[in-house]
Design a protein around this motif. Sequence first.
Motif, mmCIF file in Angstrom:
data_model
loop_
_atom_site.group_PDB
_atom_site.id
_atom_site.type_symbol
_atom_site.label_atom_id
_atom_site.label_comp_id
_atom_site.label_asym_id
_atom_site.label_seq_id
_atom_site.Cartn_x
_atom_site.Cartn_y
_atom_site.Cartn_z
ATOM 1 N N UNK A 141 -12.990 -17.896 -20.617
ATOM 2 C CA UNK A 141 -12.821 -17.157 -18.375
ATOM 3 C C UNK A 141 -14.571 -17.950 -17.943
ATOM 4 N N UNK A 142 -14.917 -17.467 -18.835
ATOM 5 C CA UNK A 142 -16.307 -18.064 -18.212
ATOM 6 C C UNK A 142 -16.859 -19.352 -17.738
ATOM 7 N N UNK A 148 -20.378 -23.628 -9.849
ATOM 8 C CA UNK A 148 -21.084 -24.307 -11.826
ATOM 9 C C UNK A 148 -22.284 -23.432 -11.045
ATOM 10 N N UNK A 149 -22.226 -22.931 -9.626
ATOM 11 C CA UNK A 149 -24.350 -22.586 -9.482
ATOM 12 C C UNK A 149 -24.031 -21.322 -10.039
ATOM 13 N N UNK A 150 -22.755 -20.733 -10.291
ATOM 14 C CA UNK A 150 -22.767 -19.067 -10.776
ATOM 15 C C UNK A 150 -23.490 -18.701 -12.046
ATOM 16 N N UNK A 151 -24.074 -18.382 -11.655
ATOM 17 C CA UNK A 151 -25.280 -18.059 -12.456
ATOM 18 C C UNK A 151 -25.195 -17.095 -13.631
ATOM 19 N N UNK A 152 -24.266 -16.172 -13.490
ATOM 20 C CA UNK A 152 -24.157 -14.789 -13.980
ATOM 21 C C UNK A 152 -23.105 -14.710 -15.189
ATOM 22 N N UNK A 153 -22.511 -16.502 -14.847
ATOM 23 C CA UNK A 153 -21.199 -16.647 -15.601
ATOM 24 C C UNK A 153 -22.138 -17.192 -16.921
ATOM 25 N N UNK A 154 -22.815 -17.809 -16.779
ATOM 26 C CA UNK A 154 -23.464 -18.244 -17.537
ATOM 27 C C UNK A 154 -24.386 -17.654 -18.588
ATOM 28 N N UNK A 155 -24.963 -16.469 -17.735
ATOM 29 C CA UNK A 155 -25.958 -15.188 -18.355
ATOM 30 C C UNK A 155 -24.566 -14.804 -19.984
ATOM 31 N N UNK A 156 -23.442 -14.545 -19.057
ATOM 32 C CA UNK A 156 -22.490 -13.814 -19.685
ATOM 33 C C UNK A 156 -21.527 -14.757 -20.920
ATOM 34 N N UNK A 157 -21.695 -15.656 -20.625
ATOM 35 C CA UNK A 157 -21.409 -16.568 -21.650
ATOM 36 C C UNK A 157 -22.432 -16.544 -22.208
ATOM 37 N N UNK A 158 -23.348 -16.606 -22.538
ATOM 38 C CA UNK A 158 -24.418 -16.880 -23.658
ATOM 39 C C UNK A 158 -24.079 -15.733 -24.205
ATOM 40 N N UNK A 159 -24.160 -14.327 -24.285
ATOM 41 C CA UNK A 159 -24.084 -13.234 -24.155
ATOM 42 C C UNK A 159 -22.792 -13.004 -25.351
#
Lengths: 241, 271
Positions: free
Chosen positions: B101-102, B110-121
């Motif tokens: 989903x992320x 692609x510029x939605x940083x929350x998705x990267x941050x959450x995927x990182x978690x």
Amino acid sequence: MKRLTICLMILGVLGTLLIALPITSAQSEMTCDDLAPATVPASLFVGMGDAYFAQGDQTLAILAYTCGLAQDDTYTPAYVNRGFAHLVQHNDTAAEDDFNRALELDDASVAAYNNRGLLYLSQGNFGLAITDFTLAITFDPNYAIAYHNRALVHAAERNYDLALADLQQAIVLDPEYAAPHATLGAVYAAMALESYQTYADIAGEGARLPGGEPDSILNAQKRGLETNDFSIWLIFWTPAY
Amino acid sequence: MKKRVIISLVVILVLVMVGPVLAQDDDKELDCPAFANSSTENRVTYYVGEGMAYADSGQVSRAIYSYTCIVELIDPTYVPGYMARAMLYTQRHDYELAVEDFNRVIDLQPDFLAAYNNRGIVYAAQQEYELALADFDHVLGADSGYVIAYNNRAVIYAILGDYDQAIADLEQAISVSGIDAIYAEITDPDRPAGTEDPEYNPNHAQPYALLGIIYSAQALDNYEAYLRLKGSQSDARIQSAAGSLESRFTFELRLDDGTWLFTAAFSPIAG
């Protein structure tokens, strides 16, 4: 950008809910702010209300619907659904007020007619209930739910033929709609009891039913259907002398 | 900034809210009849509300179903639907589905940083630390003021044993958020009694706790070096302190089980 803002807002709200302490334990103190920010649309609160209602929490559901109305006091679905939650809580006056308000806003709201019809049915006001279900059908001839619910009124009035006709129509309109099938069984059961009574009236007091008590007959029929055994019907035969 | 922080913390907490792993009902045909003849926007917000309420009630699978109605039937481009569902998948420990989903969010926006941050978690929960680092690096490369990403990257560095980098990130988080100035102000001995605290985001205190954990880990390393060198002649108090710390890092402060952010007590609820 607006979309992103909404996204952030909703996620923020979701997060608040995910991490919140069990708020249902303190429902009486809850406010709309505990559910969602005041910036969300009324339909979001209605979705919340429906979810709480589905879990049997009418009080929280009513709060959510009320919050939706605080956002938009012309949002008909919030009145319709809150009215039904009031109905389930036996708060008939509040329920009727909500259904009436919904119909003031949208005089073609089949959901409002349907739910007000349920209120009248629960009160035994069969004439008013029939009128509301019929209005719903008039506005939407394909509204299987109203046919089903009108059948309940007919059944309550022992007008089984009319009930059967409405149930058959509901099934034709929506073959995936399960409720009419259960109601159909109940109507046939009621008709069975009436027939047994007629038998007793004619055969005389103390006469036993040929197949035993109604429950026994039903159980025997069920077994017969499962085992393809038609012998249950032989109990009822009438020999000539 | 505040909203972004909330989102990130939520995901952190999702990781630690160990809920029951429920059977999936993904194979069932979707049935989403509410407001079928209404506008897409109306239907989307309805199911968002439904999903929120189910999530609030702990009905994770039903909440997932609500968001699935949105992204698979109503509006497959609706980013918040994927984000919310991913968070719930994470809560249910369905990490692969969460990552999917992320990924979809990143494809769509692609510029939605929350998705990267959450995927990182989520990657961190899967012990895919390099992937997690890459996501936090990406966030910080795009926005050097993204406080949560500093915290999260520091966690990864700490897990990998790179305490210096972890400390650098946490100090940067403190600097960027300005929480150090707030702390100095509210602890100023010359502050007049009864002065109201300035407004600040309590979540910005998180780096201090993380620093405490890391310094504790460093303390343990030093104690162990001392104990190893001193052997049976080592000071009993140090033995005791080392044992205590070792126990903590084995249980409530364990660095690699995906839950230690919570056990470090950085919940917004705790404030």
